[in-house]
Design an enzyme around this catalytic site. Structure first.
Site, PDB file in Angstrom:
ATOM      1  CG  HIS A  40      71.982  78.365  -6.611  1.00  0.00           C
ATOM      2  ND1 HIS A  40      71.163  78.840  -7.775  1.00  0.00           N
ATOM      3  CD2 HIS A  40      71.045  78.378  -5.538  1.00  0.00           C
ATOM      4  CE1 HIS A  40      70.081  79.271  -7.148  1.00  0.00           C
ATOM      5  NE2 HIS A  40      70.148  79.084  -5.830  1.00  0.00           N
ATOM      6  CG  HIS A  64      66.130  81.283  -1.708  1.00  0.00           C
ATOM      7  ND1 HIS A  64      65.547  81.659  -2.726  1.00  0.00           N
ATOM      8  CD2 HIS A  64      67.246  80.722  -2.068  1.00  0.00           C
ATOM      9  CE1 HIS A  64      66.179  81.244  -3.775  1.00  0.00           C
ATOM     10  NE2 HIS A  64      67.208  80.720  -3.569  1.00  0.00           N
ATOM     11  NE  ARG A 141      58.933  70.719  -4.665  1.00  0.00           N
ATOM     12  CZ  ARG A 141      59.335  71.804  -4.227  1.00  0.00           C
ATOM     13  NH1 ARG A 141      58.697  73.100  -4.073  1.00  0.00           N
ATOM     14  NH2 ARG A 141      60.958  71.770  -4.113  1.00  0.00           N
ATOM     15  CB  CYS A 186      57.458  64.968  -3.212  1.00  0.00           C
ATOM     16  SG  CYS A 186      58.649  65.904  -3.621  1.00  0.00           S
ATOM     17  CE1 TYR A 321      61.899  66.846  -7.367  1.00  0.00           C
ATOM     18  CE2 TYR A 321      61.639  68.418  -8.887  1.00  0.00           C
ATOM     19  CZ  TYR A 321      61.502  68.137  -7.705  1.00  0.00           C
ATOM     20  OH  TYR A 321      60.449  68.708  -6.641  1.00  0.00           O
TER      21      TYR A 321
HETATM   22  C1  HEM Z   1      66.699  76.963  -4.900  1.00  0.00           C
HETATM   23  C2  HEM Z   1      70.562  78.508  -1.985  1.00  0.00           C
HETATM   24  C3  HEM Z   1      70.277  82.888  -4.489  1.00  0.00           C
HETATM   25  C4  HEM Z   1      66.976  81.117  -7.279  1.00  0.00           C
HETATM   26  C5  HEM Z   1      67.803  77.168  -3.753  1.00  0.00           C
HETATM   27  C6  HEM Z   1      68.092  76.264  -2.619  1.00  0.00           C
HETATM   28  C7  HEM Z   1      69.061  76.546  -1.870  1.00  0.00           C
HETATM   29  C8  HEM Z   1      69.351  77.810  -2.584  1.00  0.00           C
HETATM   30  C9  HEM Z   1      69.529  75.933  -0.656  1.00  0.00           C
HETATM   31  C10 HEM Z   1      67.022  75.313  -2.399  1.00  0.00           C
HETATM   32  C11 HEM Z   1      66.017  75.390  -1.745  1.00  0.00           C
HETATM   33  C12 HEM Z   1      64.939  74.318  -1.161  1.00  0.00           C
HETATM   34  O1  HEM Z   1      64.502  73.391  -2.073  1.00  0.00           O
HETATM   35  O2  HEM Z   1      64.751  74.346  -0.024  1.00  0.00           O
HETATM   36  C13 HEM Z   1      70.784  80.014  -2.455  1.00  0.00           C
HETATM   37  C14 HEM Z   1      71.905  80.807  -1.824  1.00  0.00           C
HETATM   38  C15 HEM Z   1      71.763  82.111  -2.626  1.00  0.00           C
HETATM   39  C16 HEM Z   1      70.576  81.888  -3.264  1.00  0.00           C
HETATM   40  C17 HEM Z   1      72.597  80.678  -0.766  1.00  0.00           C
HETATM   41  C18 HEM Z   1      72.771  83.327  -2.463  1.00  0.00           C
HETATM   42  C19 HEM Z   1      73.293  83.555  -1.635  1.00  0.00           C
HETATM   43  C20 HEM Z   1      69.332  82.801  -5.479  1.00  0.00           C
HETATM   44  C21 HEM Z   1      69.349  83.887  -6.390  1.00  0.00           C
HETATM   45  C22 HEM Z   1      68.052  83.438  -7.246  1.00  0.00           C
HETATM   46  C23 HEM Z   1      67.886  81.949  -6.614  1.00  0.00           C
HETATM   47  C24 HEM Z   1      69.841  85.254  -6.431  1.00  0.00           C
HETATM   48  C25 HEM Z   1      67.362  83.927  -8.182  1.00  0.00           C
HETATM   49  C26 HEM Z   1      67.590  85.298  -8.841  1.00  0.00           C
HETATM   50  C27 HEM Z   1      66.670  80.002  -6.921  1.00  0.00           C
HETATM   51  C28 HEM Z   1      65.690  78.800  -7.691  1.00  0.00           C
HETATM   52  C29 HEM Z   1      65.706  77.575  -6.931  1.00  0.00           C
HETATM   53  C30 HEM Z   1      66.667  77.865  -5.619  1.00  0.00           C
HETATM   54  C31 HEM Z   1      64.873  79.373  -8.884  1.00  0.00           C
HETATM   55  C32 HEM Z   1      65.094  76.502  -7.064  1.00  0.00           C
HETATM   56  C33 HEM Z   1      63.544  76.519  -6.389  1.00  0.00           C
HETATM   57  C34 HEM Z   1      62.835  75.210  -6.851  1.00  0.00           C
HETATM   58  O3  HEM Z   1      63.292  74.491  -7.692  1.00  0.00           O
HETATM   59  O4  HEM Z   1      61.801  75.210  -6.187  1.00  0.00           O
HETATM   60  N1  HEM Z   1      68.566  78.140  -3.576  1.00  0.00           N
HETATM   61  N2  HEM Z   1      70.036  80.719  -3.342  1.00  0.00           N
HETATM   62  N3  HEM Z   1      68.486  81.764  -5.592  1.00  0.00           N
HETATM   63  N4  HEM Z   1      67.202  79.364  -5.731  1.00  0.00           N
HETATM   64 FE1  HEM Z   1      68.813  80.006  -4.683  1.00  0.00          FE
HETATM   65  N1  MTE Z   2      53.628  71.181 -11.508  1.00  0.00           N
HETATM   66  C1  MTE Z   2      53.847  72.153 -11.738  1.00  0.00           C
HETATM   67  N2  MTE Z   2      53.043  72.960 -13.028  1.00  0.00           N
HETATM   68  N3  MTE Z   2      54.537  73.063 -10.793  1.00  0.00           N
HETATM   69  C2  MTE Z   2      54.937  72.353  -9.858  1.00  0.00           C
HETATM   70  O1  MTE Z   2      55.753  73.074  -9.075  1.00  0.00           O
HETATM   71  N4  MTE Z   2      55.461  70.259  -8.680  1.00  0.00           N
HETATM   72  C3  MTE Z   2      55.607  68.892  -9.139  1.00  0.00           C
HETATM   73  C4  MTE Z   2      54.419  68.215  -9.560  1.00  0.00           C
HETATM   74  N5  MTE Z   2      53.858  68.843 -10.670  1.00  0.00           N
HETATM   75  C5  MTE Z   2      54.758  71.065  -9.707  1.00  0.00           C
HETATM   76  C6  MTE Z   2      53.928  70.436 -10.663  1.00  0.00           C
HETATM   77  C7  MTE Z   2      56.199  68.106  -7.780  1.00  0.00           C
HETATM   78  S1  MTE Z   2      57.689  68.137  -7.565  1.00  0.00           S
HETATM   79  C8  MTE Z   2      55.287  67.171  -7.249  1.00  0.00           C
HETATM   80  S2  MTE Z   2      55.779  66.199  -5.819  1.00  0.00           S
HETATM   81  C9  MTE Z   2      53.970  67.254  -7.355  1.00  0.00           C
HETATM   82  O2  MTE Z   2      53.498  68.069  -8.447  1.00  0.00           O
HETATM   83  C10 MTE Z   2      53.025  67.465  -6.392  1.00  0.00           C
HETATM   84  O3  MTE Z   2      51.663  67.423  -6.498  1.00  0.00           O
HETATM   85  P1  MTE Z   2      50.801  68.089  -5.502  1.00  0.00           P
HETATM   86  O4  MTE Z   2      51.074  69.422  -4.940  1.00  0.00           O
HETATM   87  O5  MTE Z   2      49.156  67.898  -6.074  1.00  0.00           O
HETATM   88  O6  MTE Z   2      50.753  67.087  -4.006  1.00  0.00           O
END
Ligand code: HEM
Ligand code: MTE
Length: 470
Positions: A40, A64, A141, A186, A321
């Site tokens: 995940h 999501h 982003r 990015c 990353y």
């Molecule tokens: C990111 C799927 C449940 C927290 C993601 C992503 C996917 C995904 C595909 C990548 C999204 C993207 O960058 O476009 C799922 C599926 C779940 C699920 C299929 C359950 C069936 C959860 C739950 C939580 C959670 C319950 C929190 C309690 C997060 C977080 C990220 C993430 C924190 C990272 C976001 C980031 O770094 O920007 N998930 N997720 N997820 N998910 Fe889930």
């Molecule tokens: N810094 C913080 N605090 N939070 C964030 O989500 N995203 C990072 C970086 N710095 C991020 C961050 C990512 S993945 C990218 S690509 C760049 O910020 C994007 O910068 P911009 O939104 O100014 O284009």
């Protein structure tokens, strides 16, 4: 889904861990996520919803709510929530509106991939109209909600003799203020193309998650020297943002100390972008700029700088990353052992003509325009364009600004006018580009060679397909 069984809430509640399998619901769907937990993209957080409903969590982790995630979710579906239980599922818990109360107004021109947190890129045709990307067109982003503005950066950690806590106006008076033009890209730029080739996990960026701006600020190396940090004492410098997740964990990333302490790498604590105070989406009042590195290390809403012997503990440094090859086994291999991405490889992309567009009927030639960039301060030696499936290539004209050997942080724009092959009339024309950087690195020809599970660093030769009228 009529083909699947109805499942009672009390059965779902019994599936909470690896021994029983992990089930959860979204709306009226029941999903078995047992094998998905390890891979995940949001790590173990998913287990907070084990045996229950993800709906409330996804209010906050609203990333999501995209067709792409819904599609991946459906692949895990094992049943439907029994209608009697479905009626009792708590809907939104309201966490979303409070967390997202500091979101700024945004330019309607941006194409939105996720509204909360905000992730958007400009139309690629507009991207190369200007050598300096206007701030309103610069991609955004955000992993988390935009935080309330706080004007204070602290410096602490190993070897810090003089702890620092300063506002932007104190930074300006204490240190030399410089302006550096650098592109920021990015690591997920062009992910959608990689996903089209073979499915990957992450936001579906087109080819405009890049921009080139003038950043004004003070050198990180000056600030670290002032605090007393010396080379040899530390290995990494950690940056903490003011944005945090539902559990209060802030965005954080780190860079190697050798880069942070080297004044020639031009790492900045920036407070202006294109001559204006930083906009909220770009990290106001102060962010880190690390020229030549992927965007993820360039922490926005900077609150804290920590000199350290180890890399940041954050999810984005330790688990995200990273290039995760096909062979990586999430159940057995340790993601923290995989090297974090820092520098960008050589990249180029065609912005005009736009993929899928139609050329003008009375034109014999096509004008091809785009951008090129390489990380690590490597400049661009040349960009070639082909309109005959790579049989012949023409050198494009380059627009670039000299910044010195090893410090070519700004991007290069390119353009070329190519004759449309007569056998393409009334059909499709593929236009391709490929760049070579000053270290003679060239872009891979083929996505298969660089495909990775998270769809990062897609720099294979770019291709757009256009329609040629009769
Ligand atoms: C990111 C799927 C449940 C927290 C993601 C992503 C996917 C995904 C595909 C990548 C999204 C993207 O960058 O476009 C799922 C599926 C779940 C699920 C299929 C359950 C069936 C959860 C739950 C939580 C959670 C319950 C929190 C309690 C997060 C977080 C990220 C993430 C924190 C990272 C976001 C980031 O770094 O920007 N998930 N997720 N997820 N998910 Fe889930
Ligand atoms: N810094 C913080 N605090 N939070 C964030 O989500 N995203 C990072 C970086 N710095 C991020 C961050 C990512 S993945 C990218 S690509 C760049 O910020 C994007 O910068 P911009 O939104 O100014 O284009």
């Amino acid at each position: 889904r009529d083909d699947l069984p109805d499942i009672r809430r009390k059965d779902i509640e019994r599936h909470k861990d690896a021994s029983t399998g992990v089930w959860m619901t979204y709306r009226d769907g029941v999903y078995d996520v047992t094998d998905f937990v390890a891979e995940h993209p949001g790590n173990k957080k998913i287990l907070l919803a084990a045996g229950g409903a993800v709906d409330g969590f996804w209010d906050f982790y609203a990333i999501h709510h995209t067709p792409h995630v819904y599609r991946q979710l459906e692949e895990l579906r094992i049943g439907n929530l029994h209608p009697e239980d479905a009626a009792q599922t708590p809907a939104s818990n309201g966490s979303s509106s409070k967390a997202f109360s500091h979101e700024p107004r945004r330019a309607p021109v941006l194409q939105v991939h996720s509204a909360r947190p905000f992730n958007a890129e400009p139309p690629s045709e507009l991207l190369v109209d200007d050598f300096i990307t206007p701030t309103t067109l610069f991609f955004v982003r955000n992993h988390l909600p935009v935080p309330a503005m706080v004007d204070s950066v602290t410096v602490d950690g190993v070897g810090v003799h003089r702890p620092v806590n300063m506002s932007v106006s104190e930074m300006k008076t204490r240190f030399e203020v410089i302006t550096v033009t650098t592109a920021m890209q990015c690591a997920g730029n062009r992910r959608r193309e990689m996903d089209d080739f073979r499915s990957v996990k992450g936001l579906q960026w087109g080819s405009a998650a890049i921009g080139n701006a003038e950043w004004t600020g003070v050198r990180l190396s000056d600030v670290l020297a002032y605090a007393g940090v010396r080379e040899g004492d530390i290995e990494h410098v950690i940056f903490q943002g003011g944005d945090s997740d539902a559990e209060g964990t802030p965005y954080e990333a780190s860079i190697p100390a050798a880069i942070a302490l080297d004044p020639h790498r031009d790492v900045l604590l920036a407070f202006e972008m294109n001559g204006e105070p930083l906009a909220e989406d770009h990290g106001a009042p102060c962010r880190v700029i690390v020229p030549g590195f992927i965007g993820a290390r360039q922490v926005k809403w900077l609150r804290r700088i920590t000199a350290s012997r180890a890399v940041s503990e954050s999810h984005w440094q330790r688990a995200d990353y990273k290039i995760v090859p096909d062979s990586f086994n999430w159940a057995h291999d340790d993601i923290s052992e995989v090297m974090p991405i820092y520098e960008y490889p050589v990249q180029s992309a065609i912005c005009e003509p736009a993929n899928g567009s139609s050329l003008d009927a009375d034109e014999d030639t096509v004008v091809v325009r785009g951008y090129s960039w390489s990380g690590g301060g490597r400049g661009i030696l040349g960009v070639d364009v082909s309109v005959d499936e790579g049989v012949t290539w023409r050198a494009a004209r380059l627009t670039q600004t000299p910044q010195g050997v090893g410090r070519q942080w700004a991007w290069t724009l390119f353009d070329v006018e190519a004759a449309i092959p007569s056998d393409r009339r009334g059909g499709r024309l593929d236009v391709m580009c490929r760049a070579v950087d000053t270290a003679h690195n060239s872009q891979p020809g083929d996505i298969a060679a660089i495909w990775n599970q998270r769809g990062l660093l897609h720099n294979a030769c770019h291709r757009v397909t256009v329609h040629v009228p009769e």
